[in-house]
Write a protein that holds these residues in place. Sequence first.
Motif, PDB file in Angstrom:
ATOM      1  N   ASN A   1      42.776  41.178  49.222  1.00  0.00           N
ATOM      2  CA  ASN A   1      41.341  41.352  50.267  1.00  0.00           C
ATOM      3  C   ASN A   1      42.110  42.390  50.578  1.00  0.00           C
ATOM      4  O   ASN A   1      43.598  42.553  51.575  1.00  0.00           O
ATOM      5  N   ASP A   2      41.263  43.412  51.174  1.00  0.00           N
ATOM      6  CA  ASP A   2      41.998  45.151  51.439  1.00  0.00           C
ATOM      7  C   ASP A   2      41.737  44.836  53.139  1.00  0.00           C
ATOM      8  O   ASP A   2      42.515  46.028  53.675  1.00  0.00           O
ATOM      9  N   SER A   3      40.926  43.924  53.906  1.00  0.00           N
ATOM     10  CA  SER A   3      40.766  43.375  55.198  1.00  0.00           C
ATOM     11  C   SER A   3      42.340  43.379  55.498  1.00  0.00           C
ATOM     12  O   SER A   3      42.535  41.745  55.314  1.00  0.00           O
ATOM     13  N   ALA A   4      42.638  43.359  56.937  1.00  0.00           N
ATOM     14  CA  ALA A   4      43.452  43.501  57.599  1.00  0.00           C
ATOM     15  C   ALA A   4      42.808  42.700  58.727  1.00  0.00           C
ATOM     16  O   ALA A   4      43.750  41.117  59.896  1.00  0.00           O
TER      17      ALA A   4
ATOM     18  N   HIS B   1      38.809  40.104  58.393  1.00  0.00           N
ATOM     19  CA  HIS B   1      38.327  39.322  57.183  1.00  0.00           C
ATOM     20  C   HIS B   1      38.893  38.804  56.387  1.00  0.00           C
ATOM     21  O   HIS B   1      39.403  39.445  55.462  1.00  0.00           O
ATOM     22  N   PRO B   2      38.241  37.834  56.188  1.00  0.00           N
ATOM     23  CA  PRO B   2      38.259  36.855  54.672  1.00  0.00           C
ATOM     24  C   PRO B   2      37.500  37.418  54.143  1.00  0.00           C
ATOM     25  O   PRO B   2      36.515  38.062  54.125  1.00  0.00           O
ATOM     26  N   VAL B   3      37.957  37.533  52.620  1.00  0.00           N
ATOM     27  CA  VAL B   3      36.806  38.120  51.194  1.00  0.00           C
ATOM     28  C   VAL B   3      36.276  36.812  50.959  1.00  0.00           C
ATOM     29  O   VAL B   3      36.917  35.388  51.445  1.00  0.00           O
ATOM     30  N   GLU B   4      34.928  36.617  50.816  1.00  0.00           N
ATOM     31  CA  GLU B   4      34.759  35.204  50.040  1.00  0.00           C
ATOM     32  C   GLU B   4      33.635  35.494  48.880  1.00  0.00           C
ATOM     33  O   GLU B   4      32.758  36.517  48.781  1.00  0.00           O
TER      34      GLU B   4
ATOM     35  N   ALA C   1      31.288  38.165  50.747  1.00  0.00           N
ATOM     36  CA  ALA C   1      31.756  39.166  52.345  1.00  0.00           C
ATOM     37  C   ALA C   1      32.830  39.083  51.775  1.00  0.00           C
ATOM     38  O   ALA C   1      33.830  38.710  51.078  1.00  0.00           O
ATOM     39  N   GLY C   2      33.372  40.845  52.860  1.00  0.00           N
ATOM     40  CA  GLY C   2      33.778  41.211  52.267  1.00  0.00           C
ATOM     41  C   GLY C   2      34.553  42.787  51.586  1.00  0.00           C
ATOM     42  O   GLY C   2      33.301  42.650  50.469  1.00  0.00           O
ATOM     43  N   GLU C   3      36.090  43.177  51.587  1.00  0.00           N
ATOM     44  CA  GLU C   3      35.480  43.835  50.829  1.00  0.00           C
ATOM     45  C   GLU C   3      37.468  43.970  50.177  1.00  0.00           C
ATOM     46  O   GLU C   3      38.452  43.408  50.466  1.00  0.00           O
ATOM     47  N   GLY C   4      37.580  44.401  48.628  1.00  0.00           N
ATOM     48  CA  GLY C   4      38.376  44.522  48.399  1.00  0.00           C
ATOM     49  C   GLY C   4      39.098  44.901  46.575  1.00  0.00           C
ATOM     50  O   GLY C   4      38.440  46.095  46.479  1.00  0.00           O
ATOM     51  N   HIS C   5      39.651  44.607  46.630  1.00  0.00           N
ATOM     52  CA  HIS C   5      39.831  45.298  44.807  1.00  0.00           C
ATOM     53  C   HIS C   5      40.856  44.198  44.143  1.00  0.00           C
ATOM     54  O   HIS C   5      41.397  42.901  44.228  1.00  0.00           O
ATOM     55  N   SER C   6      40.839  43.970  42.767  1.00  0.00           N
ATOM     56  CA  SER C   6      41.281  44.349  41.583  1.00  0.00           C
ATOM     57  C   SER C   6      41.904  44.499  41.158  1.00  0.00           C
ATOM     58  O   SER C   6      41.607  45.455  39.999  1.00  0.00           O
ATOM     59  N   GLU C   7      43.432  44.399  40.380  1.00  0.00           N
ATOM     60  CA  GLU C   7      44.045  44.419  38.855  1.00  0.00           C
ATOM     61  C   GLU C   7      43.720  43.950  38.248  1.00  0.00           C
ATOM     62  O   GLU C   7      43.935  42.658  38.032  1.00  0.00           O
ATOM     63  N   ILE C   8      42.922  44.234  37.027  1.00  0.00           N
ATOM     64  CA  ILE C   8      42.715  43.879  35.569  1.00  0.00           C
ATOM     65  C   ILE C   8      43.669  44.702  34.628  1.00  0.00           C
ATOM     66  O   ILE C   8      43.164  45.168  34.104  1.00  0.00           O
ATOM     67  N   GLU C   9      44.378  43.356  33.298  1.00  0.00           N
ATOM     68  CA  GLU C   9      44.622  43.861  32.718  1.00  0.00           C
ATOM     69  C   GLU C   9      44.017  44.393  31.717  1.00  0.00           C
ATOM     70  O   GLU C   9      42.855  44.230  30.844  1.00  0.00           O
TER      71      GLU C   9
ATOM     72  N   PRO D   1      42.227  34.807  52.493  1.00  0.00           N
ATOM     73  CA  PRO D   1      42.411  35.597  54.038  1.00  0.00           C
ATOM     74  C   PRO D   1      42.164  37.322  53.902  1.00  0.00           C
ATOM     75  O   PRO D   1      43.531  36.926  53.022  1.00  0.00           O
ATOM     76  N   PRO D   2      42.608  37.244  54.865  1.00  0.00           N
ATOM     77  CA  PRO D   2      42.906  38.679  55.237  1.00  0.00           C
ATOM     78  C   PRO D   2      44.458  39.312  54.883  1.00  0.00           C
ATOM     79  O   PRO D   2      45.219  39.182  55.017  1.00  0.00           O
ATOM     80  N   ASN D   3      44.961  40.285  54.181  1.00  0.00           N
ATOM     81  CA  ASN D   3      45.908  40.912  53.905  1.00  0.00           C
ATOM     82  C   ASN D   3      46.188  39.651  52.098  1.00  0.00           C
ATOM     83  O   ASN D   3      47.508  40.116  51.869  1.00  0.00           O
ATOM     84  N   GLU D   4      45.746  38.892  52.041  1.00  0.00           N
ATOM     85  CA  GLU D   4      46.468  37.721  51.508  1.00  0.00           C
ATOM     86  C   GLU D   4      46.040  38.521  49.651  1.00  0.00           C
ATOM     87  O   GLU D   4      44.756  39.513  49.982  1.00  0.00           O
TER      88      GLU D   4
END
Length: 183
Positions: A141-144, A146-149, A89-97, A69-72
């Motif tokens: 999910n970096d969007s306030a 839209h969800p990321v799929e 769909a969507g945009e965001g980022h991942s933190e990966i060791e 979900p947005p901002n989650e």
Amino acid sequence: MSTSGPGFVLGDFLAALTPVVRPGGARPLVVHDEDLETIPPGTVPNPTELRVAGRLPTSTFELFRQVIPPNESSDMQRHYHETVHFVIAGEGHSEIERADSSAGSHRDSAHGGTDAEPDSITWRSGSFIYTPPWAWHRHFNDSAEHPVEFLTIENSRLLALFGLARRESAGLVTLAEARAHFE
């Protein structure tokens, strides 16, 4: 055993999986989005919506449709299997060791920080995100609005056939907090 609807129990479904799977009425060659089975909230520590394409006759990998979900975010987790997330769909980022990091080591790295910090990787629709085995990771999910799929593909069934399935969740925490709790 019910494979969908109110009588569906994920534990029974997963226990019925065998190493040899033949296509047929119960395990068709095609499933549609509406046929995916939702993993009930609280069954797994991941707070995102996960739906498994478990009726497909795969014996070495699993497919999930995941919605953040947005901002989650997903939980901070690690597992023995490899995973690829395709961003539908969507945009965001991942933190990966980082692959070369280890708990307790805090040297400067070529990434501009210390290996006590994860790599932060940005992505958008059409991107593929690879998660290496046993690397702590979390997807945001970096969007306030839209969800990321994701379409998530993992080789967890293959490792389970050899008795090597293992997954740990640290919850909604940082890499440092996950390491402190588990290592």
